[in-house]
Design a protein around this motif. Structure first.
Motif, PDB file in Angstrom:
ATOM      1  N   LEU A 162       0.822  -1.210   0.000  1.00  0.00           N
ATOM      2  CA  LEU A 162       0.000   0.000   0.000  1.00  0.00           C
ATOM      3  C   LEU A 162       0.856   1.260   0.000  1.00  0.00           C
ATOM      4  O   LEU A 162       0.520   2.255  -0.670  1.00  0.00           O
ATOM      5  CB  LEU A 162      -0.935  -0.003   1.210  1.00  0.00           C
ATOM      6  N   ASN A 163       1.968   1.255   0.731  1.00  0.00           N
ATOM      7  CA  ASN A 163       2.874   2.394   0.686  1.00  0.00           C
ATOM      8  C   ASN A 163       3.491   2.560  -0.693  1.00  0.00           C
ATOM      9  O   ASN A 163       3.750   3.679  -1.142  1.00  0.00           O
ATOM     10  CB  ASN A 163       3.991   2.227   1.730  1.00  0.00           C
ATOM     11  N   ARG A 164       3.704   1.438  -1.368  1.00  0.00           N
ATOM     12  CA  ARG A 164       4.242   1.511  -2.730  1.00  0.00           C
ATOM     13  C   ARG A 164       3.246   2.203  -3.674  1.00  0.00           C
ATOM     14  O   ARG A 164       3.648   2.920  -4.588  1.00  0.00           O
ATOM     15  CB  ARG A 164       4.588   0.108  -3.214  1.00  0.00           C
ATOM     16  N   VAL A 165       1.943   1.981  -3.442  1.00  0.00           N
ATOM     17  CA  VAL A 165       0.933   2.656  -4.264  1.00  0.00           C
ATOM     18  C   VAL A 165       1.051   4.165  -4.109  1.00  0.00           C
ATOM     19  O   VAL A 165       1.067   4.916  -5.088  1.00  0.00           O
ATOM     20  CB  VAL A 165      -0.488   2.182  -3.879  1.00  0.00           C
ATOM     21  N   THR A 166       1.117   4.649  -2.856  1.00  0.00           N
ATOM     22  CA  THR A 166       1.131   6.088  -2.620  1.00  0.00           C
ATOM     23  C   THR A 166       2.480   6.726  -2.930  1.00  0.00           C
ATOM     24  O   THR A 166       2.536   7.893  -3.303  1.00  0.00           O
ATOM     25  CB  THR A 166       0.744   6.386  -1.156  1.00  0.00           C
ATOM     26  N   ILE A 167       3.568   5.969  -2.772  1.00  0.00           N
ATOM     27  CA  ILE A 167       4.886   6.517  -3.098  1.00  0.00           C
ATOM     28  C   ILE A 167       5.051   6.658  -4.611  1.00  0.00           C
ATOM     29  O   ILE A 167       5.529   7.675  -5.116  1.00  0.00           O
ATOM     30  CB  ILE A 167       6.005   5.617  -2.529  1.00  0.00           C
ATOM     31  N   ASN A 168       4.661   5.646  -5.357  1.00  0.00           N
ATOM     32  CA  ASN A 168       4.810   5.675  -6.806  1.00  0.00           C
ATOM     33  C   ASN A 168       3.772   6.558  -7.489  1.00  0.00           C
ATOM     34  O   ASN A 168       4.028   7.098  -8.562  1.00  0.00           O
ATOM     35  CB  ASN A 168       4.726   4.249  -7.368  1.00  0.00           C
ATOM     36  N   PHE A 169       2.591   6.689  -6.869  1.00  0.00           N
ATOM     37  CA  PHE A 169       1.520   7.519  -7.440  1.00  0.00           C
ATOM     38  C   PHE A 169       0.973   8.408  -6.328  1.00  0.00           C
ATOM     39  O   PHE A 169      -0.092   8.118  -5.764  1.00  0.00           O
ATOM     40  CB  PHE A 169       0.412   6.636  -8.031  1.00  0.00           C
ATOM     41  N   PRO A 170       1.674   9.513  -5.997  1.00  0.00           N
ATOM     42  CA  PRO A 170       1.285  10.342  -4.845  1.00  0.00           C
ATOM     43  C   PRO A 170      -0.116  10.928  -4.946  1.00  0.00           C
ATOM     44  O   PRO A 170      -0.748  11.194  -3.919  1.00  0.00           O
ATOM     45  CB  PRO A 170       2.348  11.455  -4.850  1.00  0.00           C
ATOM     46  N   PHE A 171      -0.631  11.133  -6.181  1.00  0.00           N
ATOM     47  CA  PHE A 171      -1.982  11.695  -6.300  1.00  0.00           C
ATOM     48  C   PHE A 171      -3.025  10.747  -5.717  1.00  0.00           C
ATOM     49  O   PHE A 171      -4.053  11.191  -5.191  1.00  0.00           O
ATOM     50  CB  PHE A 171      -2.304  12.034  -7.755  1.00  0.00           C
ATOM     51  N   PHE A 172      -2.772   9.432  -5.795  1.00  0.00           N
ATOM     52  CA  PHE A 172      -3.674   8.485  -5.141  1.00  0.00           C
ATOM     53  C   PHE A 172      -3.660   8.705  -3.626  1.00  0.00           C
ATOM     54  O   PHE A 172      -4.709   8.727  -2.981  1.00  0.00           O
ATOM     55  CB  PHE A 172      -3.276   7.044  -5.452  1.00  0.00           C
ATOM     56  N   GLY A 173      -2.470   8.854  -3.060  1.00  0.00           N
ATOM     57  CA  GLY A 173      -2.358   9.059  -1.616  1.00  0.00           C
ATOM     58  C   GLY A 173      -3.082  10.312  -1.154  1.00  0.00           C
ATOM     59  O   GLY A 173      -3.715  10.321  -0.095  1.00  0.00           O
ATOM     60  N   ALA A 174      -3.002  11.389  -1.944  1.00  0.00           N
ATOM     61  CA  ALA A 174      -3.695  12.628  -1.575  1.00  0.00           C
ATOM     62  C   ALA A 174      -5.209  12.437  -1.588  1.00  0.00           C
ATOM     63  O   ALA A 174      -5.921  12.939  -0.709  1.00  0.00           O
ATOM     64  CB  ALA A 174      -3.287  13.747  -2.534  1.00  0.00           C
ATOM     65  N   ILE A 175      -5.698  11.688  -2.573  1.00  0.00           N
ATOM     66  CA  ILE A 175      -7.142  11.403  -2.641  1.00  0.00           C
ATOM     67  C   ILE A 175      -7.569  10.548  -1.455  1.00  0.00           C
ATOM     68  O   ILE A 175      -8.602  10.805  -0.818  1.00  0.00           O
ATOM     69  CB  ILE A 175      -7.487  10.711  -3.967  1.00  0.00           C
ATOM     70  N   PHE A 176      -6.774   9.512  -1.148  1.00  0.00           N
ATOM     71  CA  PHE A 176      -7.108   8.643  -0.011  1.00  0.00           C
ATOM     72  C   PHE A 176      -7.153   9.449   1.288  1.00  0.00           C
ATOM     73  O   PHE A 176      -8.041   9.254   2.130  1.00  0.00           O
ATOM     74  CB  PHE A 176      -6.087   7.516   0.132  1.00  0.00           C
ATOM     75  N   PHE A 177      -6.196  10.367   1.443  1.00  0.00           N
ATOM     76  CA  PHE A 177      -6.103  11.184   2.661  1.00  0.00           C
ATOM     77  C   PHE A 177      -7.340  12.060   2.821  1.00  0.00           C
ATOM     78  O   PHE A 177      -7.968  12.076   3.884  1.00  0.00           O
ATOM     79  CB  PHE A 177      -4.840  12.048   2.581  1.00  0.00           C
ATOM     80  N   ALA A 178      -7.720  12.762   1.762  1.00  0.00           N
ATOM     81  CA  ALA A 178      -8.884  13.652   1.838  1.00  0.00           C
ATOM     82  C   ALA A 178     -10.175  12.859   2.049  1.00  0.00           C
ATOM     83  O   ALA A 178     -11.092  13.314   2.756  1.00  0.00           O
ATOM     84  CB  ALA A 178      -8.978  14.496   0.570  1.00  0.00           C
ATOM     85  N   SER A 179     -10.246  11.672   1.463  1.00  0.00           N
ATOM     86  CA  SER A 179     -11.476  10.870   1.556  1.00  0.00           C
ATOM     87  C   SER A 179     -11.779  10.449   2.984  1.00  0.00           C
ATOM     88  O   SER A 179     -12.954  10.302   3.354  1.00  0.00           O
ATOM     89  CB  SER A 179     -11.358   9.624   0.667  1.00  0.00           C
ATOM     90  N   GLN A 180     -10.751  10.257   3.804  1.00  0.00           N
ATOM     91  CA  GLN A 180     -10.991   9.836   5.189  1.00  0.00           C
ATOM     92  C   GLN A 180     -11.734  10.912   5.970  1.00  0.00           C
ATOM     93  O   GLN A 180     -12.616  10.610   6.778  1.00  0.00           O
ATOM     94  CB  GLN A 180      -9.660   9.502   5.882  1.00  0.00           C
ATOM     95  N   PHE A 181     -11.401  12.195   5.727  1.00  0.00           N
ATOM     96  CA  PHE A 181     -12.107  13.279   6.396  1.00  0.00           C
ATOM     97  C   PHE A 181     -13.556  13.356   5.925  1.00  0.00           C
ATOM     98  O   PHE A 181     -14.471  13.609   6.714  1.00  0.00           O
ATOM     99  CB  PHE A 181     -11.399  14.613   6.140  1.00  0.00           C
ATOM    100  N   VAL A 182     -13.776  13.144   4.627  1.00  0.00           N
ATOM    101  CA  VAL A 182     -15.145  13.157   4.103  1.00  0.00           C
ATOM    102  C   VAL A 182     -15.945  12.005   4.712  1.00  0.00           C
ATOM    103  O   VAL A 182     -17.121  12.156   5.063  1.00  0.00           O
ATOM    104  CB  VAL A 182     -15.140  13.075   2.563  1.00  0.00           C
ATOM    105  N   PHE A 183     -15.304  10.841   4.840  1.00  0.00           N
ATOM    106  CA  PHE A 183     -15.967   9.682   5.464  1.00  0.00           C
ATOM    107  C   PHE A 183     -16.421  10.023   6.878  1.00  0.00           C
ATOM    108  O   PHE A 183     -17.562   9.759   7.257  1.00  0.00           O
ATOM    109  CB  PHE A 183     -15.002   8.497   5.476  1.00  0.00           C
ATOM    110  N   LEU A 184     -15.521  10.619   7.667  1.00  0.00           N
ATOM    111  CA  LEU A 184     -15.857  10.955   9.049  1.00  0.00           C
ATOM    112  C   LEU A 184     -16.967  11.995   9.095  1.00  0.00           C
ATOM    113  O   LEU A 184     -17.847  11.940   9.964  1.00  0.00           O
ATOM    114  CB  LEU A 184     -14.603  11.470   9.775  1.00  0.00           C
ATOM    115  N   GLY A 185     -16.946  12.964   8.178  1.00  0.00           N
ATOM    116  CA  GLY A 185     -18.009  13.961   8.119  1.00  0.00           C
ATOM    117  C   GLY A 185     -19.359  13.339   7.809  1.00  0.00           C
ATOM    118  O   GLY A 185     -20.371  13.663   8.443  1.00  0.00           O
ATOM    119  N   CYS A 186     -19.390  12.403   6.847  1.00  0.00           N
ATOM    120  CA  CYS A 186     -20.650  11.719   6.508  1.00  0.00           C
ATOM    121  C   CYS A 186     -21.131  10.858   7.666  1.00  0.00           C
ATOM    122  O   CYS A 186     -22.328  10.789   7.935  1.00  0.00           O
ATOM    123  CB  CYS A 186     -20.450  10.860   5.258  1.00  0.00           C
TER     124      CYS A 186
END
Length: 525
Positions: free
Chosen positions: A500-524
């Motif tokens: 999973l770290n390899r996904v975010t290291i090699n494709f950082p835009f995925f990691g940024a999306i995953f990071f923001a999505s967690q806050f949206v999840f908690l808000g919902c």
């Protein structure tokens, strides 16, 4: 000595696979419409759900195997845990993960669409007349599935061709993560495809899982609607229908049967009453059917059993509510930790080098790992809680295309097409969950488990086995940020976290999306 614990761990995982098959079979059986059962749909749904849950629940096996090489009290590797033995363990885990991830992607992107069109292409009349053969049905299905096959090939091709980032993380201090920059093209293709599936799954995870996780304990605690055999609901509908018709008669008498002479306000009221009458008649019919079903002896027995078990349902609902609340608090604490302490921020997908804020779920899993399989039980309970929450979310919201409801998912009334789409949505949601649990809910547990290292100053020799037997205060938990050379040799990151770290290291835009999505999840939630 290494073989026996490993064999027991894999045996426990094999037993769990049979449990997952049972869980998936019960889900499919309960939600399928009995008269529309199709073997191809049933097998595909059971296989897909089982495979994906098996992927998520491979993490405790991963943690148990790498933790078995370490002596937590001394911060040392066990005598049998030579580098060759460790490499064998990591190879077996990596092979299992790559097979499961590849199978998950193929099931979600190819097999489920193929099964959907295979069912749609069946024409009972043409088949009985001999006009539709299996060959013709297969080619017609393959024609529609071809677009999904092309999309799958393109995803792997894009991941294969995207160049690896160079130098983005230099100076960040995360030397541990620089090793994750993958030069293996096949591996990059799989990580890109996985990252894209997790991104799509995040949208469903945020909408359905957050909603279902909040509603699941409420549905267990509240009183069911079939109380008193549906009689009370039927009687209420009859009263409402009688009042509606009486008001209609008053308006019709006022106009003498000609609605045109009514005022605009009265005409709107009359139209509204006519629409409400149709709704009440339909509700009365459904309530009557429910009351009739409740008179059958199997239903009576089921209702009596559910009534007897109601106190336990309330207790389970309260436990799930508390567990969901603690889990979401843990997610929030980790996200704050990532936002404040991730050294490379969006450049590496907000990877966290070490835990700086106390996380209750992470702590509970690390502590329970001392008594295997306690951590496996807790981890499985968390996964099933999120899985059941996703099911509740889908049944509540339905299968939708933006604001349009395409299918309604209900126990015993779900069509094969809706069941296949629901299975695909569950798979994508669990893909997102497969990121959230290791990276957000329990990051320390999911990366190193209970592994520790001896922090005594070393002369730099990688072959030195340091002695901390008399200085327990020097034994520290493993983390990615450590610069201790002996720790680099002793601490073994899990295959899950590495992938999973390899996904975010090699494709950082995925990691940024995953990071923001967690806050949206908690808000919902």
């Amino acid at each position: 000595m290494a073989l026996l614990p490993a064999s027991l761990i894999w045996a426990a995982y094999a037993i769990l696979i049979f449990v997952l098959i049972t869980v998936a079979s019960i889900f499919v059986y309960l939600y399928q419409k009995p008269e529309d059962r199709a073997p191809s749909v049933t097998i595909t749904c059971i296989a897909s759900i089982t495979t994906l849950l098996a992927t998520v629940l491979l993490l405790p096996v991963d943690i148990a195997l790498i933790s078995s090489t370490n002596i937590p009290a001394l911060g040392q590797r066990k005598e049998w845990a030579t580098q060759d033995e460790v490499d064998k363990i990591l190879f077996s885990l990596s092979t299992a993960y790559y097979l499961l991830y590849t199978l998950d992607a193929l099931l979600c992107l190819v097999v489920i669409p193929f099964t959907y069109f295979w069912y749609e292409e069946y024409d009972e009349v043409a088949a009985e007349a001999g006009e539709q053969t299996l060959c013709r049905r297969f080619w017609a299905t393959l024609k529609y599935t071809l677009s999904f096959i092309v999309i799958t090939i393109l995803l792997f091709a894009v991941g294969f061709l995207i160049p690896a980032p160079k130098g983005e993380n230099d100076g960040s201090g995360l030397d541990f993560f620089k090793k994750l920059l993958s030069e293996n093209r096949g591996e990059r293709a799989l990580t890109f495809t996985l990252g894209l599936l997790i991104t799509i799954g995040m949208a469903l995870y945020v909408l359905y899982t957050s909603t279902g996780l909040a509603l699941l304990p409420i549905k267990l605690i509240k009183r069911p609607r079939y109380t008193s055999g549906g009689y009370l609901e039927t009687r209420t509908t009859e009263v409402q229908l009688e009042i509606n018709r009486e008001r209609q008669r008053q308006l019709e008498n006022r106009c003498g049967g000609n609605p045109e002479i009514l005022s605009s306000k009265d005409r709107r009221e009359l139209d509204s009453l006519v629409r409400d009458e149709r709704t009440l008649i339909r509700r009365q019919r459904l309530a009557g059917e429910l009351a009739a079903d409740n008179q059958a002896w199997p239903t009576k027995i089921r209702l009596k059993i559910e009534t007897a078990l109601r106190p336990f349902k309330i207790l389970i609902g309260i436990i799930i509510f508390m567990a969901a609340l603690v889990t979401c608090v843990s997610m929030l604490l980790t996200m704050i930790d990532k936002a404040r302490n991730s050294l490379c921020k969006h450049r590496c997908g907000y990877i966290l080098g070490s835990i700086n804020i106390f996380n209750p779920v992470n702590w509970a899993l690390v502590q329970s790992a001392k008594a295997i399989p306690a951590d496996y039980v807790i981890f499985t309970a968390i996964v099933l809680m999120f899985f059941c929450g996703t099911i509740v979310g889908i049944t509540t919201i339905g299968v939708r295309l933006f604001f349009l409801r395409i299918f309604q998912v209900r126990p015993g009334h779900t069509s094969p097409q809706a069941l296949l789409l629901t299975t695909a949505m569950l798979m994508l949601s669990v893909f997102a969950l497969n990121y959230s649990i290791p990276m957000v809910i329990a990051p320390q547990y999911a990366t190193f488990g209970r592994q520790t290292f001896c922090d005594r100053v070393s002369d730099g020799s990688l072959g030195e086995q340091l002695d901390c037997s008399n200085t327990r205060q020097l034994v520290k938990p493993c983390s990615e940020m450590t610069s201790n050379l002996a720790a680099r040799r002793i601490c073994i990151p899990s295959v899950t976290s590495t992938f999973l770290n390899r996904v975010t290291i090699n494709f950082p835009f995925f990691g940024a999306i995953f990071f923001a999505s967690q806050f949206v999840f908690l808000g919902c939630f």
